[in-house]
Design a protein around this motif. Structure first.
Motif, PDB file in Angstrom:
ATOM      1  N   GLY A   1       0.768  -1.246   0.000  1.00  0.00           N
ATOM      2  CA  GLY A   1       0.000   0.000   0.000  1.00  0.00           C
ATOM      3  C   GLY A   1       0.796   1.291   0.000  1.00  0.00           C
ATOM      4  O   GLY A   1       0.213   2.375   0.099  1.00  0.00           O
ATOM      5  N   ALA A   2       2.133   1.236  -0.123  1.00  0.00           N
ATOM      6  CA  ALA A   2       2.915   2.483  -0.175  1.00  0.00           C
ATOM      7  C   ALA A   2       2.730   3.169  -1.526  1.00  0.00           C
ATOM      8  O   ALA A   2       2.332   2.533  -2.510  1.00  0.00           O
ATOM      9  N   HIS A   3       3.023   4.473  -1.569  1.00  0.00           N
ATOM     10  CA  HIS A   3       2.961   5.254  -2.802  1.00  0.00           C
ATOM     11  C   HIS A   3       4.365   5.655  -3.233  1.00  0.00           C
ATOM     12  O   HIS A   3       5.308   5.612  -2.439  1.00  0.00           O
ATOM     13  N   LEU A   4       4.449   6.105  -4.495  1.00  0.00           N
ATOM     14  CA  LEU A   4       5.734   6.569  -5.036  1.00  0.00           C
ATOM     15  C   LEU A   4       5.654   8.046  -5.355  1.00  0.00           C
ATOM     16  O   LEU A   4       4.553   8.600  -5.468  1.00  0.00           O
TER      17      LEU A   4
ATOM     18  N   GLY B   1      18.857   9.285 -10.407  1.00  0.00           N
ATOM     19  CA  GLY B   1      17.584   9.963 -10.615  1.00  0.00           C
ATOM     20  C   GLY B   1      16.954  10.129  -9.231  1.00  0.00           C
ATOM     21  O   GLY B   1      17.556   9.748  -8.223  1.00  0.00           O
ATOM     22  N   THR B   2      15.725  10.650  -9.164  1.00  0.00           N
ATOM     23  CA  THR B   2      15.224  11.009  -7.829  1.00  0.00           C
ATOM     24  C   THR B   2      13.942  10.308  -7.398  1.00  0.00           C
ATOM     25  O   THR B   2      13.482  10.502  -6.279  1.00  0.00           O
ATOM     26  N   GLY B   3      13.324   9.505  -8.285  1.00  0.00           N
ATOM     27  CA  GLY B   3      12.034   8.911  -7.937  1.00  0.00           C
ATOM     28  C   GLY B   3      12.160   7.751  -6.946  1.00  0.00           C
ATOM     29  O   GLY B   3      13.220   7.138  -6.830  1.00  0.00           O
TER      30      GLY B   3
ATOM     31  N   ASP C   1      18.087   5.675  -1.248  1.00  0.00           N
ATOM     32  CA  ASP C   1      17.660   5.814  -2.647  1.00  0.00           C
ATOM     33  C   ASP C   1      16.313   5.165  -2.948  1.00  0.00           C
ATOM     34  O   ASP C   1      15.687   5.507  -3.948  1.00  0.00           O
ATOM     35  N   ILE C   2      15.887   4.229  -2.132  1.00  0.00           N
ATOM     36  CA  ILE C   2      14.566   3.627  -2.421  1.00  0.00           C
ATOM     37  C   ILE C   2      13.473   4.678  -2.234  1.00  0.00           C
ATOM     38  O   ILE C   2      12.404   4.599  -2.834  1.00  0.00           O
ATOM     39  N   ALA C   3      13.744   5.685  -1.414  1.00  0.00           N
ATOM     40  CA  ALA C   3      12.762   6.750  -1.164  1.00  0.00           C
ATOM     41  C   ALA C   3      13.017   7.909  -2.129  1.00  0.00           C
ATOM     42  O   ALA C   3      14.160   8.195  -2.479  1.00  0.00           O
ATOM     43  N   ALA C   4      11.954   8.579  -2.537  1.00  0.00           N
ATOM     44  CA  ALA C   4      12.090   9.704  -3.477  1.00  0.00           C
ATOM     45  C   ALA C   4      12.886  10.834  -2.822  1.00  0.00           C
ATOM     46  O   ALA C   4      12.607  11.213  -1.690  1.00  0.00           O
ATOM     47  N   ARG C   5      13.868  11.350  -3.552  1.00  0.00           N
ATOM     48  CA  ARG C   5      14.678  12.465  -3.042  1.00  0.00           C
ATOM     49  C   ARG C   5      14.242  13.792  -3.638  1.00  0.00           C
ATOM     50  O   ARG C   5      14.975  14.780  -3.640  1.00  0.00           O
ATOM     51  N   ASP C   6      13.030  13.802  -4.197  1.00  0.00           N
ATOM     52  CA  ASP C   6      12.545  14.989  -4.901  1.00  0.00           C
ATOM     53  C   ASP C   6      12.437  16.219  -4.013  1.00  0.00           C
ATOM     54  O   ASP C   6      12.613  17.336  -4.474  1.00  0.00           O
ATOM     55  N   ARG C   7      12.180  16.034  -2.715  1.00  0.00           N
ATOM     56  CA  ARG C   7      12.012  17.223  -1.872  1.00  0.00           C
ATOM     57  C   ARG C   7      13.340  17.969  -1.685  1.00  0.00           C
ATOM     58  O   ARG C   7      13.351  19.138  -1.360  1.00  0.00           O
ATOM     59  N   ILE C   8      14.474  17.276  -1.881  1.00  0.00           N
ATOM     60  CA  ILE C   8      15.745  17.999  -1.697  1.00  0.00           C
ATOM     61  C   ILE C   8      16.425  18.366  -3.017  1.00  0.00           C
ATOM     62  O   ILE C   8      17.175  19.321  -3.061  1.00  0.00           O
ATOM     63  N   VAL C   9      16.174  17.588  -4.087  1.00  0.00           N
ATOM     64  CA  VAL C   9      16.818  17.931  -5.366  1.00  0.00           C
ATOM     65  C   VAL C   9      15.840  18.054  -6.524  1.00  0.00           C
ATOM     66  O   VAL C   9      16.254  18.379  -7.646  1.00  0.00           O
ATOM     67  N   GLY C  10      14.578  17.842  -6.288  1.00  0.00           N
ATOM     68  CA  GLY C  10      13.563  18.057  -7.316  1.00  0.00           C
ATOM     69  C   GLY C  10      13.779  17.202  -8.548  1.00  0.00           C
ATOM     70  O   GLY C  10      13.964  15.988  -8.466  1.00  0.00           O
ATOM     71  N   ALA C  11      13.780  17.870  -9.712  1.00  0.00           N
ATOM     72  CA  ALA C  11      13.871  17.172 -10.992  1.00  0.00           C
ATOM     73  C   ALA C  11      15.306  16.956 -11.431  1.00  0.00           C
ATOM     74  O   ALA C  11      15.556  16.466 -12.526  1.00  0.00           O
TER      75      ALA C  11
ATOM     76  N   SER D   1       2.439   8.399  -7.506  1.00  0.00           N
ATOM     77  CA  SER D   1       1.910   7.286  -8.303  1.00  0.00           C
ATOM     78  C   SER D   1       1.848   6.028  -7.446  1.00  0.00           C
ATOM     79  O   SER D   1       2.331   6.017  -6.312  1.00  0.00           O
ATOM     80  N   GLY D   2       1.262   5.002  -8.019  1.00  0.00           N
ATOM     81  CA  GLY D   2       1.171   3.733  -7.290  1.00  0.00           C
ATOM     82  C   GLY D   2       0.284   2.764  -8.048  1.00  0.00           C
ATOM     83  O   GLY D   2      -0.080   2.996  -9.199  1.00  0.00           O
ATOM     84  N   GLY D   3      -0.052   1.679  -7.407  1.00  0.00           N
ATOM     85  CA  GLY D   3      -0.904   0.670  -8.029  1.00  0.00           C
ATOM     86  C   GLY D   3      -0.072  -0.424  -8.690  1.00  0.00           C
ATOM     87  O   GLY D   3       1.070  -0.181  -9.085  1.00  0.00           O
ATOM     88  N   LEU D   4      -0.682  -1.598  -8.795  1.00  0.00           N
ATOM     89  CA  LEU D   4       0.035  -2.731  -9.392  1.00  0.00           C
ATOM     90  C   LEU D   4      -0.561  -3.058 -10.760  1.00  0.00           C
ATOM     91  O   LEU D   4       0.052  -2.775 -11.780  1.00  0.00           O
TER      92      LEU D   4
END
Ligand SMILES: Cc1cc2nc3c(=O)[nH]c(=O)nc-3n(C[C@H](O)[C@H](O)[C@H](O)COP(=O)(O)OP(=O)(O)OC[C@H]3O[C@@H](n4cnc5c(N)ncnc54)[C@H](O)[C@@H]3O)c2cc1C
Length: 558
Positions: free
Chosen positions: A232-235, A343-345, A366-376, A530-533
């Protein structure tokens, strides 16, 4: 026969030739910087900790062979503002100042402990005029990666953590309330399955490179992400999954420190202009599609060459072997897809506990999104490793607290939650599937220069692979086969999330280049979840970026 270990306060329930069954407060899956920092923090908090790694802790994963430059900024407001503003610009203004401050604070505090723990970083505080040009009062930490990882292994062991090397996890265990309660996996060397019942689980399995043969990256295959989404986690920011490392042609030596400000020429010998290689490499990648490009490290004065060689010995071992003098001559270069490693996702974490929103489950590194610190933009060059320390520490402490509130792990009755690639639940045909996934995810023309039509084609092909694997007759596989199946399932899942999210971002931002939407659209200055299988969903994150510049001003600053 059941026995207990002297320093490990958890319990071995069964340990025979057929099975290993362990009960522990906190289970950590992974063995790189994020996992080891998490293990130390959980043990410091009084938890019994078991850590399982696919390889040998200290030698497995990207950091063990790559670099360990950390992003360390002293807690001085002007310095923080300067650094964070720079990352906001390169990251396309979808970063978050408050999160970045929290990561920088934690990394600053925790790295201060490293010398106390007995490790001597090979780079001491930088003086003015030093190689990297840092200022007095700052701290650098960019020692030799193998030394650092070996040191972390020792620290983990001294902390009383129960380490299981060569023991990849295959699926999570979940109790009847949906709380994550452990995992199962396989011990490759002793050839037996393992089960760990745990009060909380931290996933720290790294990013995903789709087995592109980047340095150390072939263990990063996405099954950790798949395990998280299965419960149930999201990406977040999965469209920023297409970072390409630069390598001398014909090698996998993707250490990029000197490449980022080098000189480049196209296949006709014409100079190539570029903007900011941390933000986007599209100018150079585009030129590579027209023919082999060449590089030369013209940016350094001759006096610096010996120090540069000493700073990155493994890079120069490769160029020396090839007979290349990168300071004095142009050499052909190529690319290697590093996916979500640089990459950051990744998994969307909710708070400064690195929780995933699924009870009992945390994600670090790295398994967690790093977007909040480096964005795109890429997390390379320091942010990723500071993120690994911060999220590892947060997750370790929080998981210890969470498990302390639960009862005896063996009483949770956790049931396996795996879907594709797990025995009895749909087989992925390994070799064919890997090649098919790679042919969507690795080529530069597909992964970098994206268009709706190309992405839709990729999505359809990947969906067909998922559907046919899901409906394939259940195959009885075990051991190494089971690991290969699960890795393929992870890569396939990651490919589908990356492509679907790339379709949803109808603009160009950072490393996401849309040939059909070449401009940045200020209305899309948000992150995408995003998410879902079977059915994948993508939607804007309602948590808006907190940047130090208004939307109107972003147009002129980008
Ligand atoms: C060439 C290169 C240079 C880099 N240099 C820098 C730098 O200077 N500064 C910086 O900030 N970042 C740098 N990076 C990025 C940095 O290496 C990563 O961000 C960092 O390694 C992330 O740590 P991690 O622990 O999350 O993942 P990893 O280091 O990848 O570790 C993941 C671990 O999980 C294990 N694993 C995987 N699947 C399973 C499973 N199913 N079960 C159990 N274990 C599993 C793996 O064996 C591995 O030990 C570089 C990357 C590359 C490729």
């Amino acid at each position: 026969m059941a026995r207990s270990l002297p320093r490990f306060h958890g319990q071995i329930v069964t340990d025979d030739s057929e099975n290993l069954h362990v009960s522990t407060d906190v289970l950590i899956v992974g063995g790189g910087p994020a996992a080891t920092w998490a293990a130390v923090a959980a043990a410091e908090s009084g938890a019994s900790v078991t850590l399982v790694d696919k390889g040998y802790v200290g030698a497995s994963g990207v950091a063990a062979t790559a670099g360990v430059g950390h992003w360390l900024v002293p807690p001085v407001p002007e310095r923080r503002d300067e650094e964070i503003s720079r990352r906001e610009r390169s990251g396309g203004f979808i970063t978050d100042r408050v999160w970045t401050e929290a990561v920088l604070d934690e990394a600053w505090e925790r790295t201060a402990l490293i010398p106390e723990w007995g490790y001597k970083p090979s780079a001491s505080p930088r003086g003015p005029g030093s190689l990297f040009g840092a200022r007095p009062g700052e701290r650098s930490f960019s020692g030799a990666a193998p030394d650092y990882l070996r040191f972390l292994r020792g620290k983990v062991k001294k902390s009383g953590v129960h380490v299981l090397d060569h023991s990849p996890a295959l699926e999570l265990l979940v109790d009847s309330n949906g709380t994550v309660s452990g995992a199962t996996g396989y011990q490759r060397q002793v050839k037996r399955p393992w089960r760990v019942d745990a009060g909380a689980v931290i996933l720290a399995t790294g990013g995903t490179t789709w087995k592109s043969h980047s340095l150390g990256g072939d263990v990063n295959t996405g099954e950790g992400h798949l395990m998280a989404v299965e419960v149930g986690a999201h990406l977040s920011s999965m469209e920023f999954s297409n970072f390409y490392g630069m390598v001398p042609f014909g090698t996998s030596m993707d250490k990029n420190g000197f490449f980022v400000s080098a000189s480049y020429w196209d296949h006709r010998g014409e100079p190539i202009r570029y903007h900011d290689l941390h933000q986007s490499r599209a100018e150079l990648l585009g030129a590579s599609l027209r023919g082999t490009i060449t590089a030369q490290f013209t940016q350094f004065d001759k006096e610096m060459w010996p120090a540069l060689r000493a700073a990155m010995p493994n890079f120069f071992m490769v160029t020396d072997k090839l007979g290349i003098d990168p300071f004095n001559e142009r050499f052909p270069m190529d690319w290697v897809q590093e996916g979500t490693v640089r990459g950051t996702g990744g998994i969307h974490v909710l708070d400064y506990e690195a929780s995933t929103g699924v009870p009992g489950l945390y994600a670090a590194g790295d398994i967690a999104a790093r977007d909040r610190i480096v964005g795109a933009a890429t997390g390379a060059g320091g942010p990723n490793l500071s993120w690994a320390i911060a999220t590892g520490t947060w997750a370790g402490r929080a998981a210890a607290r969470y498990s302390a509130k639960r009862g005896l792990p063996t009483s949770f009755g956790g049931e396996p939650s795996g879907t594709l690639g797990v025995r009895g639940r749909g087989a992925v045909h390994v070799a064919d599937t890997v090649r098919s996934i790679q042919s969507e995810m690795l080529p530069i023309d597909k992964a970098v220069f994206r268009s709706n039509d190309g992405l839709a084609d990729s999505a359809a092909r990947l969906d067909r692979l998922w559907e046919s694997a899901s409906s394939a007759p259940n195959v009885e596989y075990s051991g190494m086969d089971a690991i290969a199946q699960r890795e393929s399932a992870g890569m396939l899942a990651m490919g589908r999330w990356a492509v679907r999210t790339a379709m949803a971002r109808t603009e160009t931002r950072g490393m996401h280049t849309r040939t059909d939407f070449p401009d940045t659209d200020s209305r899309q200055a948000h992150r995408l979840l995003s998410g879902g299988l079977n059915d994948i969903w993508v939607q804007p994150d309602t948590e808006l970026p907190r940047v130090g510049i208004t939307l109107a001003a972003q147009g002129s600053a980008s």
